[in-house]
Design a protein around this motif. Structure first.
Motif, PDB file in Angstrom:
ATOM      1  N   ASN A  41       0.820  -1.211   0.000  1.00  0.00           N
ATOM      2  CA  ASN A  41       0.000   0.000   0.000  1.00  0.00           C
ATOM      3  C   ASN A  41       0.857   1.266   0.000  1.00  0.00           C
ATOM      4  OD1 ASN A  41      -2.706  -1.270   0.297  1.00  0.00           O
ATOM      5  ND2 ASN A  41      -1.788  -2.062   2.178  1.00  0.00           N
ATOM      6  N   PRO A  42       0.275   2.412  -0.360  1.00  0.00           N
ATOM      7  CA  PRO A  42       1.013   3.673  -0.254  1.00  0.00           C
ATOM      8  C   PRO A  42       1.562   3.859   1.156  1.00  0.00           C
ATOM      9  CG  PRO A  42      -1.041   4.006  -1.451  1.00  0.00           C
ATOM     10  CD  PRO A  42      -1.078   2.603  -0.918  1.00  0.00           C
ATOM     11  N   HIS A  43       2.817   4.280   1.237  1.00  0.00           N
ATOM     12  CA  HIS A  43       3.504   4.495   2.523  1.00  0.00           C
ATOM     13  C   HIS A  43       3.523   3.230   3.374  1.00  0.00           C
ATOM     14  CE1 HIS A  43       3.281   8.649   1.321  1.00  0.00           C
ATOM     15  NE2 HIS A  43       1.954   8.626   1.350  1.00  0.00           N
ATOM     16  N   ALA A  44       3.544   2.063   2.699  1.00  0.00           N
ATOM     17  CA  ALA A  44       3.544   0.761   3.382  1.00  0.00           C
ATOM     18  C   ALA A  44       2.407   0.661   4.393  1.00  0.00           C
ATOM     19  CB  ALA A  44       4.893   0.498   4.047  1.00  0.00           C
ATOM     20  N   GLY A  45       1.263   1.261   4.025  1.00  0.00           N
ATOM     21  CA  GLY A  45       0.067   1.170   4.859  1.00  0.00           C
ATOM     22  C   GLY A  45      -0.088   2.269   5.879  1.00  0.00           C
ATOM     23  N   ASP A  46       0.994   3.015   6.147  1.00  0.00           N
ATOM     24  CA  ASP A  46       0.934   4.125   7.107  1.00  0.00           C
ATOM     25  C   ASP A  46       0.332   3.689   8.445  1.00  0.00           C
ATOM     26  OD1 ASP A  46       1.974   6.612   7.254  1.00  0.00           O
ATOM     27  OD2 ASP A  46       0.444   7.597   6.040  1.00  0.00           O
ATOM     28  N   GLY A  47       0.852   2.578   8.961  1.00  0.00           N
ATOM     29  CA  GLY A  47       0.385   2.102  10.260  1.00  0.00           C
ATOM     30  C   GLY A  47      -1.034   1.578  10.250  1.00  0.00           C
ATOM     31  N   GLY A  48      -1.501   1.155   9.093  1.00  0.00           N
ATOM     32  CA  GLY A  48      -2.851   0.602   8.990  1.00  0.00           C
ATOM     33  C   GLY A  48      -3.893   1.589   8.515  1.00  0.00           C
ATOM     34  N   VAL A  49      -3.510   2.859   8.369  1.00  0.00           N
ATOM     35  CA  VAL A  49      -4.449   3.885   7.907  1.00  0.00           C
ATOM     36  C   VAL A  49      -4.810   3.664   6.435  1.00  0.00           C
ATOM     37  CG1 VAL A  49      -4.787   6.367   7.532  1.00  0.00           C
ATOM     38  CG2 VAL A  49      -3.582   5.557   9.574  1.00  0.00           C
ATOM     39  N   ILE A  50      -3.795   3.204   5.624  1.00  0.00           N
ATOM     40  CA  ILE A  50      -4.022   2.993   4.190  1.00  0.00           C
ATOM     41  C   ILE A  50      -3.845   1.500   3.882  1.00  0.00           C
ATOM     42  CG2 ILE A  50      -3.498   3.866   1.883  1.00  0.00           C
ATOM     43  CD1 ILE A  50      -1.872   6.092   3.164  1.00  0.00           C
ATOM     44  N   GLY A  51      -4.657   0.679   4.452  1.00  0.00           N
ATOM     45  CA  GLY A  51      -4.569  -0.754   4.207  1.00  0.00           C
ATOM     46  C   GLY A  51      -3.822  -1.481   5.305  1.00  0.00           C
ATOM     47  N   LYS A  52      -4.234  -2.694   5.583  1.00  0.00           N
ATOM     48  CA  LYS A  52      -3.662  -3.445   6.708  1.00  0.00           C
ATOM     49  C   LYS A  52      -2.703  -4.562   6.286  1.00  0.00           C
ATOM     50  CE  LYS A  52      -7.763  -2.605   9.547  1.00  0.00           C
ATOM     51  NZ  LYS A  52      -7.100  -1.562  10.347  1.00  0.00           N
ATOM     52  N   GLU A  53      -2.594  -4.818   4.976  1.00  0.00           N
ATOM     53  CA  GLU A  53      -1.792  -5.959   4.504  1.00  0.00           C
ATOM     54  C   GLU A  53      -0.322  -5.849   4.898  1.00  0.00           C
ATOM     55  OE1 GLU A  53      -5.318  -5.581   1.753  1.00  0.00           O
ATOM     56  OE2 GLU A  53      -3.792  -4.199   2.554  1.00  0.00           O
ATOM     57  N   ASP A  54       0.216  -4.642   4.882  1.00  0.00           N
ATOM     58  CA  ASP A  54       1.641  -4.479   5.206  1.00  0.00           C
ATOM     59  C   ASP A  54       1.941  -4.873   6.649  1.00  0.00           C
ATOM     60  OD1 ASP A  54       2.921  -3.062   2.726  1.00  0.00           O
ATOM     61  OD2 ASP A  54       0.997  -2.066   3.044  1.00  0.00           O
ATOM     62  N   GLY A  63      12.083  -4.575   5.736  1.00  0.00           N
ATOM     63  CA  GLY A  63      10.913  -3.921   5.187  1.00  0.00           C
ATOM     64  C   GLY A  63       9.666  -4.212   6.010  1.00  0.00           C
ATOM     65  N   PRO A  64       8.485  -3.903   5.474  1.00  0.00           N
ATOM     66  CA  PRO A  64       8.252  -3.375   4.128  1.00  0.00           C
ATOM     67  C   PRO A  64       8.567  -1.880   4.029  1.00  0.00           C
ATOM     68  CG  PRO A  64       6.177  -3.638   5.284  1.00  0.00           C
ATOM     69  CD  PRO A  64       7.223  -4.196   6.182  1.00  0.00           C
ATOM     70  N   TYR A  65       9.138  -1.500   2.879  1.00  0.00           N
ATOM     71  CA  TYR A  65       9.481  -0.109   2.628  1.00  0.00           C
ATOM     72  C   TYR A  65       8.421   0.550   1.741  1.00  0.00           C
ATOM     73  CZ  TYR A  65      14.163  -1.251   4.335  1.00  0.00           C
ATOM     74  OH  TYR A  65      15.227  -1.658   5.110  1.00  0.00           O
ATOM     75  N   ALA A  66       8.179   1.836   1.983  1.00  0.00           N
ATOM     76  CA  ALA A  66       7.291   2.594   1.098  1.00  0.00           C
ATOM     77  C   ALA A  66       7.906   2.610  -0.302  1.00  0.00           C
ATOM     78  CB  ALA A  66       7.128   4.007   1.628  1.00  0.00           C
ATOM     79  N   ALA A  67       7.138   2.181  -1.294  1.00  0.00           N
ATOM     80  CA  ALA A  67       7.694   1.972  -2.635  1.00  0.00           C
ATOM     81  C   ALA A  67       7.938   3.266  -3.406  1.00  0.00           C
ATOM     82  CB  ALA A  67       6.762   1.067  -3.436  1.00  0.00           C
ATOM     83  N   ASP A  68       7.181   4.335  -3.077  1.00  0.00           N
ATOM     84  CA  ASP A  68       7.219   5.522  -3.932  1.00  0.00           C
ATOM     85  C   ASP A  68       8.588   6.198  -3.993  1.00  0.00           C
ATOM     86  OD1 ASP A  68       7.031   6.399  -1.333  1.00  0.00           O
ATOM     87  OD2 ASP A  68       5.493   7.915  -1.726  1.00  0.00           O
ATOM     88  N   GLY A  69       9.296   6.274  -2.869  1.00  0.00           N
ATOM     89  CA  GLY A  69      10.589   6.952  -2.875  1.00  0.00           C
ATOM     90  C   GLY A  69      11.778   6.024  -2.797  1.00  0.00           C
TER      91      GLY A  69
END
Length: 349
Positions: free
Chosen positions: A212-225, A245-251
């Motif tokens: 997920n974006p930002h590796a889920g952001d602590g569960g805010v943007i998806g829980k899979e990470d 990881g998991p690392y945020a993929a965007d940067g």
């Protein structure tokens, strides 16, 4: 015992005859120094390759053979997989041509399984025109995974940049449902083994990209990470695998963070291949890691838009040949180093 370089037999499947496959193969071996590294055998038909050679105004000599035992070192061997004529129309998507691409590929795979060739390099196919009752696979990798021993994993390689995939040809809306702890651990362990035996890296460091974006952001943007990826990575690390990881993929790639690792594994196809192809500048190689035999291919497709025009860049195919040879050497060296030493019986005085 490791074979001498000039005796390494590189089997080549010709790919889609209406694409750039024949061109990039012939351009690669126009440099006669390549024949000092290996003995190539193209699984096709010598008339077809002669047609491609004439279209390119190439001067290289082709040695037609009807069985693998007839191949000659120092020559560009063409094994006649079929005898009949095939109509070539560059740039055209043709189901009939697709059948011959598969005939070449299946024959080359059988030769690889039987040890008649040492490595396999595949020219690009069209995934749509190869489908038939006899061949129902999305592409090369899936068929090889069925025919060879091991668990296939797509690993894109360009020098020290290596990008693998947890899921490959899976629709984006289905990726999350495919992610399981067992799959993640299996893919990471496959990459680890490949880095050790195929690339001579004794303690490989592997980065895992978040789904997920930002590796889920602590569960805010998806829980899979947090619920799937992180626990799997933690268990692997605790067992001795240097996975992070998991690392945020965007940067991750833009910041150069990938340079700290021996391989990066992405959760889905485009997440890994877009940055890889951006960075590899046409010299990337698709390596099928995890199998008991070696197969590489260029990192591009049939390129119908430029087929037959003599302008195709062959560097990715040439790098695929180089990498196959390098991995062949690395595997032999690894096998020699890990071979059980002979036990010396103690002499009793």
């Amino acid at each position: 015992m490791m074979k001498k370089a000039e005796n390494i037999i590189v089997g080549i499947s010709v790919g889609d005859l209406n694409g750039i496959g024949s061109e990039i193969i012939l351009k690669t071996f126009e440099d006669t120094r390549m024949l000092e590294l290996c003995t190539p055998v193209i699984f096709a038909n010598v008339k077809i390759m002669s047609f491609a050679k004439k279209n390119l105004d190439a001067t290289i000599a082709l040695h037609g053979i009807d069985k693998i035992e007839q191949l000659l070192p120092g020559k560009i061997n063409v094994l006649n997989v079929w005898k009949e004529s095939v109509t070539i129309e560059y740039g055209v998507n043709d189901e009939n041509v697709g059948k011959y691409a598969i005939k070449s590929f299946v024959a080359a795979t059988n030769a690889l399984k039987d040890g008649q060739i040492d490595v396999l390099v595949t020219a690009p196919i069209n995934k749509y025109n190869i489908q038939s009752e006899e061949f129902k696979f999305p592409g090369h990798t899936d068929y090889l995974n069925q025919e060879l021993e091991g668990d296939a994993l797509m690993l894109m390689v360009q020098d020290d940049l290596r990008v693998g995939l947890i899921t490959d040809h899976v629709p984006v809306n289905e990726v999350a449902s495919h992610l399981t702890e067992a799959l993640i651990k299996s893919k990471i362990e496959t990459i680890k083994k490949s880095l050790i035996q195929d690339f001579s890296i004794s303690k490989p460091k592997i980065a895992v990209l978040g789904l997920n974006p930002h590796a889920g952001d602590g569960g805010v943007i998806g829980k899979e990470d947090d619920e799937i990826l992180r626990p799997a990575i933690k268990k692997l690390f605790e067992s001795g695998t240097l996975a992070f990881g998991p690392y945020a993929a965007d940067g991750f790639f833009g910041s150069g963070q990938y340079e700290k690792f021996d391989a990066v594994i992405a959760t889905y196809h485009d997440q890994g291949l877009i940055p890889f192809k951006t960075l590899s500048f046409g010299k990337g190689v698709n390596y099928t890691a995890g199998l008991n035999k070696i197969r590489t291919s260029p990192d591009h497709g049939t390129a119908y838009d430029i087929a037959g025009k003599g302008i195709a860049d062959y560097n990715s195919f040439k790098e695929a040949v180089y990498l196959a040879i390098d991995i062949f050497h690395s595997r032999n060296e690894y096998a020699a180093m890990t071979e059980k030493p002979l036990k010396i019986k103690e002499k009793h005085l």
